[in-house]
Design a protein around this motif. Structure first.
Motif, PDB file in Angstrom:
ATOM      1  N   LEU A  77       0.826  -1.206   0.000  1.00  0.00           N
ATOM      2  CA  LEU A  77       0.000   0.000   0.000  1.00  0.00           C
ATOM      3  C   LEU A  77       0.867   1.265   0.000  1.00  0.00           C
ATOM      4  CD1 LEU A  77      -2.956   0.955   0.090  1.00  0.00           C
ATOM      5  CD2 LEU A  77      -2.785   0.938   2.590  1.00  0.00           C
ATOM      6  N   LEU A  78       1.969   1.243   0.756  1.00  0.00           N
ATOM      7  CA  LEU A  78       2.880   2.393   0.769  1.00  0.00           C
ATOM      8  C   LEU A  78       3.551   2.595  -0.586  1.00  0.00           C
ATOM      9  CD1 LEU A  78       4.553   1.949   4.290  1.00  0.00           C
ATOM     10  CD2 LEU A  78       2.746   3.560   3.633  1.00  0.00           C
ATOM     11  N   TRP A  79       3.930   1.514  -1.246  1.00  0.00           N
ATOM     12  CA  TRP A  79       4.526   1.648  -2.578  1.00  0.00           C
ATOM     13  C   TRP A  79       3.507   2.194  -3.583  1.00  0.00           C
ATOM     14  CZ3 TRP A  79       9.401   1.977  -2.970  1.00  0.00           C
ATOM     15  CH2 TRP A  79      10.274   1.209  -2.185  1.00  0.00           C
ATOM     16  N   TYR A  80       2.267   1.794  -3.403  1.00  0.00           N
ATOM     17  CA  TYR A  80       1.215   2.315  -4.287  1.00  0.00           C
ATOM     18  C   TYR A  80       1.021   3.821  -4.059  1.00  0.00           C
ATOM     19  CZ  TYR A  80      -3.383   2.989  -6.378  1.00  0.00           C
ATOM     20  OH  TYR A  80      -4.423   3.468  -7.145  1.00  0.00           O
ATOM     21  N   ILE A  81       1.083   4.244  -2.781  1.00  0.00           N
ATOM     22  CA  ILE A  81       0.942   5.674  -2.472  1.00  0.00           C
ATOM     23  C   ILE A  81       2.107   6.457  -3.064  1.00  0.00           C
ATOM     24  CG2 ILE A  81       0.925   7.346  -0.585  1.00  0.00           C
ATOM     25  CD1 ILE A  81      -0.580   5.277   1.085  1.00  0.00           C
ATOM     26  N   VAL A  82       3.327   5.905  -2.980  1.00  0.00           N
ATOM     27  CA  VAL A  82       4.491   6.588  -3.569  1.00  0.00           C
ATOM     28  C   VAL A  82       4.311   6.748  -5.071  1.00  0.00           C
ATOM     29  CG1 VAL A  82       6.961   6.328  -4.058  1.00  0.00           C
ATOM     30  CG2 VAL A  82       6.087   5.885  -1.756  1.00  0.00           C
ATOM     31  N   ALA A  83       3.858   5.686  -5.717  1.00  0.00           N
ATOM     32  CA  ALA A  83       3.652   5.768  -7.176  1.00  0.00           C
ATOM     33  C   ALA A  83       2.519   6.732  -7.515  1.00  0.00           C
ATOM     34  CB  ALA A  83       3.351   4.372  -7.731  1.00  0.00           C
ATOM     35  N   TYR A  84       1.478   6.765  -6.663  1.00  0.00           N
ATOM     36  CA  TYR A  84       0.350   7.659  -6.907  1.00  0.00           C
ATOM     37  C   TYR A  84       0.763   9.120  -6.741  1.00  0.00           C
ATOM     38  CZ  TYR A  84      -4.381   9.556  -6.608  1.00  0.00           C
ATOM     39  OH  TYR A  84      -5.530  10.282  -6.829  1.00  0.00           O
ATOM     40  N   ILE A  96       6.775  10.035 -22.134  1.00  0.00           N
ATOM     41  CA  ILE A  96       7.762   9.010 -22.460  1.00  0.00           C
ATOM     42  C   ILE A  96       9.059   9.244 -21.683  1.00  0.00           C
ATOM     43  CG2 ILE A  96       9.117   7.982 -24.334  1.00  0.00           C
ATOM     44  CD1 ILE A  96       6.897   8.765 -26.234  1.00  0.00           C
ATOM     45  N   ASN A  97       9.392  10.492 -21.448  1.00  0.00           N
ATOM     46  CA  ASN A  97      10.620  10.817 -20.729  1.00  0.00           C
ATOM     47  C   ASN A  97      10.457  10.765 -19.207  1.00  0.00           C
ATOM     48  OD1 ASN A  97      11.921  11.313 -23.177  1.00  0.00           O
ATOM     49  ND2 ASN A  97      11.202  13.456 -23.231  1.00  0.00           N
ATOM     50  N   HIS A  98       9.285  10.390 -18.711  1.00  0.00           N
ATOM     51  CA  HIS A  98       9.035  10.350 -17.270  1.00  0.00           C
ATOM     52  C   HIS A  98       9.751   9.155 -16.644  1.00  0.00           C
ATOM     53  CE1 HIS A  98       6.885  10.865 -13.498  1.00  0.00           C
ATOM     54  NE2 HIS A  98       6.604   9.559 -13.525  1.00  0.00           N
ATOM     55  N   THR A  99      10.499   9.420 -15.567  1.00  0.00           N
ATOM     56  CA  THR A  99      11.205   8.355 -14.846  1.00  0.00           C
ATOM     57  C   THR A  99      10.457   8.081 -13.545  1.00  0.00           C
ATOM     58  OG1 THR A  99      13.328   9.073 -15.756  1.00  0.00           O
ATOM     59  CG2 THR A  99      13.383   7.611 -13.821  1.00  0.00           C
ATOM     60  N   PRO A 100       9.831   6.903 -13.368  1.00  0.00           N
ATOM     61  CA  PRO A 100       9.049   6.618 -12.162  1.00  0.00           C
ATOM     62  C   PRO A 100       9.956   6.305 -10.984  1.00  0.00           C
ATOM     63  CG  PRO A 100       9.047   4.706 -13.590  1.00  0.00           C
ATOM     64  CD  PRO A 100       9.797   5.791 -14.337  1.00  0.00           C
ATOM     65  N   CYS A 101       9.364   6.351  -9.777  1.00  0.00           N
ATOM     66  CA  CYS A 101      10.108   5.938  -8.568  1.00  0.00           C
ATOM     67  C   CYS A 101      10.414   4.446  -8.596  1.00  0.00           C
ATOM     68  CB  CYS A 101       9.300   6.283  -7.326  1.00  0.00           C
ATOM     69  SG  CYS A 101       9.176   8.051  -6.985  1.00  0.00           S
ATOM     70  N   VAL A 102       9.433   3.660  -9.037  1.00  0.00           N
ATOM     71  CA  VAL A 102       9.599   2.209  -9.150  1.00  0.00           C
ATOM     72  C   VAL A 102       9.114   1.812 -10.532  1.00  0.00           C
ATOM     73  CG1 VAL A 102       9.021  -0.046  -8.202  1.00  0.00           C
ATOM     74  CG2 VAL A 102       9.197   1.912  -6.675  1.00  0.00           C
ATOM     75  N   ALA A 111       2.078  -3.346  -6.950  1.00  0.00           N
ATOM     76  CA  ALA A 111       2.757  -2.790  -5.782  1.00  0.00           C
ATOM     77  C   ALA A 111       2.898  -3.860  -4.695  1.00  0.00           C
ATOM     78  CB  ALA A 111       1.974  -1.588  -5.249  1.00  0.00           C
ATOM     79  N   PHE A 112       1.862  -4.692  -4.539  1.00  0.00           N
ATOM     80  CA  PHE A 112       1.941  -5.782  -3.571  1.00  0.00           C
ATOM     81  C   PHE A 112       3.024  -6.780  -3.968  1.00  0.00           C
ATOM     82  CE2 PHE A 112       0.665 -10.100  -2.349  1.00  0.00           C
ATOM     83  CZ  PHE A 112       0.622  -9.975  -0.973  1.00  0.00           C
ATOM     84  N   ARG A 127      10.718  -5.357 -11.702  1.00  0.00           N
ATOM     85  CA  ARG A 127      10.382  -4.131 -10.979  1.00  0.00           C
ATOM     86  C   ARG A 127      11.573  -3.733 -10.114  1.00  0.00           C
ATOM     87  NH1 ARG A 127       6.077  -7.609 -10.462  1.00  0.00           N
ATOM     88  NH2 ARG A 127       4.190  -6.997 -11.610  1.00  0.00           N
ATOM     89  N   CYS A 128      11.934  -2.459 -10.143  1.00  0.00           N
ATOM     90  CA  CYS A 128      13.088  -1.997  -9.388  1.00  0.00           C
ATOM     91  C   CYS A 128      12.931  -0.518  -9.054  1.00  0.00           C
ATOM     92  CB  CYS A 128      14.381  -2.234 -10.161  1.00  0.00           C
ATOM     93  SG  CYS A 128      14.436  -1.361 -11.742  1.00  0.00           S
ATOM     94  N   VAL A 129      13.647  -0.082  -8.007  1.00  0.00           N
ATOM     95  CA  VAL A 129      13.628   1.310  -7.578  1.00  0.00           C
ATOM     96  C   VAL A 129      14.646   2.102  -8.398  1.00  0.00           C
ATOM     97  CG1 VAL A 129      13.997   2.868  -5.630  1.00  0.00           C
ATOM     98  CG2 VAL A 129      12.923   0.643  -5.266  1.00  0.00           C
ATOM     99  N   THR A 130      14.257   3.304  -8.786  1.00  0.00           N
ATOM    100  CA  THR A 130      15.169   4.196  -9.504  1.00  0.00           C
ATOM    101  C   THR A 130      15.744   5.242  -8.554  1.00  0.00           C
ATOM    102  OG1 THR A 130      13.396   5.720 -10.117  1.00  0.00           O
ATOM    103  CG2 THR A 130      13.828   3.866 -11.614  1.00  0.00           C
ATOM    104  N   GLU A 131      16.760   5.979  -9.021  1.00  0.00           N
ATOM    105  CA  GLU A 131      17.394   6.989  -8.183  1.00  0.00           C
ATOM    106  C   GLU A 131      16.689   8.338  -8.217  1.00  0.00           C
ATOM    107  OE1 GLU A 131      19.207   7.183 -12.260  1.00  0.00           O
ATOM    108  OE2 GLU A 131      18.627   5.621 -10.831  1.00  0.00           O
ATOM    109  N   GLN A 132      15.538   8.413  -8.868  1.00  0.00           N
ATOM    110  CA  GLN A 132      14.852   9.684  -9.012  1.00  0.00           C
ATOM    111  C   GLN A 132      14.022  10.071  -7.789  1.00  0.00           C
ATOM    112  OE1 GLN A 132      15.242  11.720 -11.619  1.00  0.00           O
ATOM    113  NE2 GLN A 132      16.711  10.250 -12.474  1.00  0.00           N
ATOM    114  N   CYS A 133      13.796   9.130  -6.848  1.00  0.00           N
ATOM    115  CA  CYS A 133      12.854   9.381  -5.753  1.00  0.00           C
ATOM    116  C   CYS A 133      13.498   8.975  -4.427  1.00  0.00           C
ATOM    117  CB  CYS A 133      11.569   8.603  -5.995  1.00  0.00           C
ATOM    118  SG  CYS A 133      10.254   8.992  -4.842  1.00  0.00           S
TER     119      CYS A 133
END
Length: 371
Positions: A77-84, A96-102, A111-112, A127-133
Motif C-alpha cells: 500500500l505504501l509503494w502504491y501511495i508513492v507511485a500515486y 515518455i521521458n518520465h522516470t518513475p520511482c519504481v 505494488a503488492f 520491478r526496481c527502484v530508480t534513483e529519481q525518488c
C-alpha cells in the motif's frame, strides 16, 4: 439391567468428578485457572517471546502467516501511495521521458508483488527502484530492515517451539499405577519410570509432592497443601543411570504421610501424588521436567510390578514394555503401622527383659531321710 446401568452411570460420574479434581493430568498438564488477576493483560506483551512460545500451534501459525501477509500488504500500500503521489500510474498518462520511482508498478497488485519481492529478497528484475525518488529509497531501506527483523523473530519462534525440552519429556513415561508392597523388608510405594530414547538425561533427579487438604490447629483450611515425598532407587535419587526402566520407591515409615493409611482406607483418602523428574537433555543441554500424578484409585495396595528386563541368548538386554504397567499380587501387610508393630514384637521376643517383681530365694536341702 436397570441397576447395572445405574451403577455404571454412577461410577462414570464419580470417575469424571475425580478427573476434574486432578491438579496434574497423567501427561503432566496442570489443571488450574486464574481469576480476578489485577494486572493488565498487557504485561504478557512485555514478555512477548515467552507469550509466543507458550501459544498453541494453531495460534502461532496464524500469527506467523498474518505477520508476513500483513507486512507485505502494508508496504504494498505504501509503494502504491508513492507511485500515486509521483504520478507513475498509467491513469496519469506519464510522458515518455518520465522516470518513475519504481519501474513497472501499474496498480495495487503490482505494488503488492514488488513489496513481496523486496521483503523476501526474490529480485525478479522486472520491478526496481530508480534513483529519481528519495522517498522510495528510504522506504526500500526501511522495509528491508523490518523484513529481516520479522524473519528472525518468527523463524526463531518456530525453531524454539520445535526444539523445546517439553517435546523431550513426551519420551519419558511413568507407570499407569503406583503399587504398595514390601521391598527390602520395608513397606514401600513403588512407581516405574522409563526413558523411551537411547539418549540419556544428565543429572536426573526424582521427587514427589503429596497434595491434600489440611486443617491447621488454628482452624485454617489449606487446599492443595504440599507435603514432600522422598523417592529413591537402589543407587540413590541423584544422577540416575537412566538407560533402562527404573523402579523408584518411597519408604513408608513413621515420617511418611502414608503411614496411617491402610489397604481398606486408602480409597477413602483425598490426595494426589505428583511425581517430578528433572534432568538435562543430552543432545541440547536444555533442562527438562516430566510430571505425572496418582490419585487413590491409581494406588494398588498389595501389588508389585512384573519383571520387564531380560537377557537374550545373544547376550543383549531386552526391555519388554508390554509388562511396563503390569502388576502382580503379592502378600503385603494391610498397613504400615501393623508391619512396624510386628517387627517390634519380634524384636522383643529375641531380647531378654528383667522382671522387677522376681525374687530369687535359696532352698536349703536336708540330708536326713526318714525311714
Amino acid at each position: 439391567m436397570f441397576n447395572y446401568l445405574r451403577k455404571r452411570f454412577t461410577s462414570h460420574i464419580r470417575e469424571r468428578s475425580r478427573r476434574r479434581a486432578r491438579l496434574v493430568s497423567k501427561d503432566g498438564r496442570c489443571n488450574i485457572e486464574f481469576g480476578n488477576v489485577e494486572q493488565s493483560r498487557f504485561v504478557f506483551l512485555i514478555d512477548i517471546w515467552t507469550t509466543i512460545l507458550d501459544l498453541r500451534w494453531r495460534y502461532k501459525m496464524t500469527i506467523f502467516i498474518s505477520a508476513f501477509l500483513g507486512s507485505w500488504f502494508l508496504f504494498g500500500l505504501l509503494w502504491y501511495i508513492v507511485a500515486y503521489v509521483h504520478k507513475d500510474l498509467p491513469e496519469f498518462n506519464p510522458s515518455i521521458n518520465h522516470t518513475p520511482c519504481v519501474e513497472n508498478i501499474n496498480g495495487l497488485t503490482s505494488a503488492f508483488l514488488f513489496s513481496l519481492e523486496t521483503q523476501v529478497t526474490i529480485g525478479y528484475g522486472f520491478r526496481c527502484v530508480t534513483e529519481q525518488c528519495a522517498t522510495a529509497i528510504f522506504l526500500l531501506i526501511f522495509q528491508s530492515i523490518l523484513g529481516v527483523i520479522i524473519n528472525s523473530f518468527m523463524c526463531g519462534a518456530i525453531l524454539a517451539k520445535i526444539s523445546r525440552s517439553k517435546n523431550r519429556a513426551k519420551t519419558i513415561t511413568f507407570s499407569k499405577n503406583a503399587v504398595i508392597s514390601k521391598r527390602g523388608g520395608k513397606l514401600c510405594l513403588l512407581i516405574r519410570v522409563a526413558n523411551l530414547r537411547k539418549s540419556l538425561l544428565i543429572g536426573s533427579h526424582i521427587y514427589g509432592k503429596l497434595l491434600k487438604t489440611t486443617i491447621t490447629p488454628e482452624g485454617e483450611t489449606i487446599i492443595l497443601d504440599q507435603v514432600n515425598i522422598e523417592f529413591v532407587v537402589d543407587a540413590g535419587n541423584e544422577n540416575l543411570f537412566f538407560i533402562s526402566p527404573l523402579t523408584i520407591y518411597h519408604i513408608i515409615d513413621k515420617n511418611s504421610p502414608f503411614f496411617h493409611m491402610a489397604a481398606e482406607t486408602i480409597l477413602q483418602q483425598d490426595f494426589e501424588l505428583v511425581v517430578f523428574l528433572d534432568g538435562t537433555v543430552e543432545a541440547t543441554s536444555a533442562t527438562c521436567q516430566v510430571r505425572t500424578s496418582y490419585i487413590p484409585e491409581e494406588v494398588l495396595w498389595g501389588y508389585r510390578f512384573a519383571p520387564i528386563v531380560s537377557k537374550t541368548k545373544e547376550g543383549k538386554y531386552r526391555v519388554d514394555f508390554q509388562n511396563f504397567s503390569k502388576t502382580v499380587a503379592v502378600e503385603t501387610p494391610h498397613c504400615a503401622f501393623c508391619l512396624y508393630n510386628e517387627k517390634e514384637a519380634k524384636a522383643k521376643e529375641k531380647k531378654g527383659y528383667d522382671n522387677p517383681g522376681f525374687v530369687l530365694s535359696e532352698v536349703s536341702e536336708t540330708s536326713d531321710t526318714k525311714m
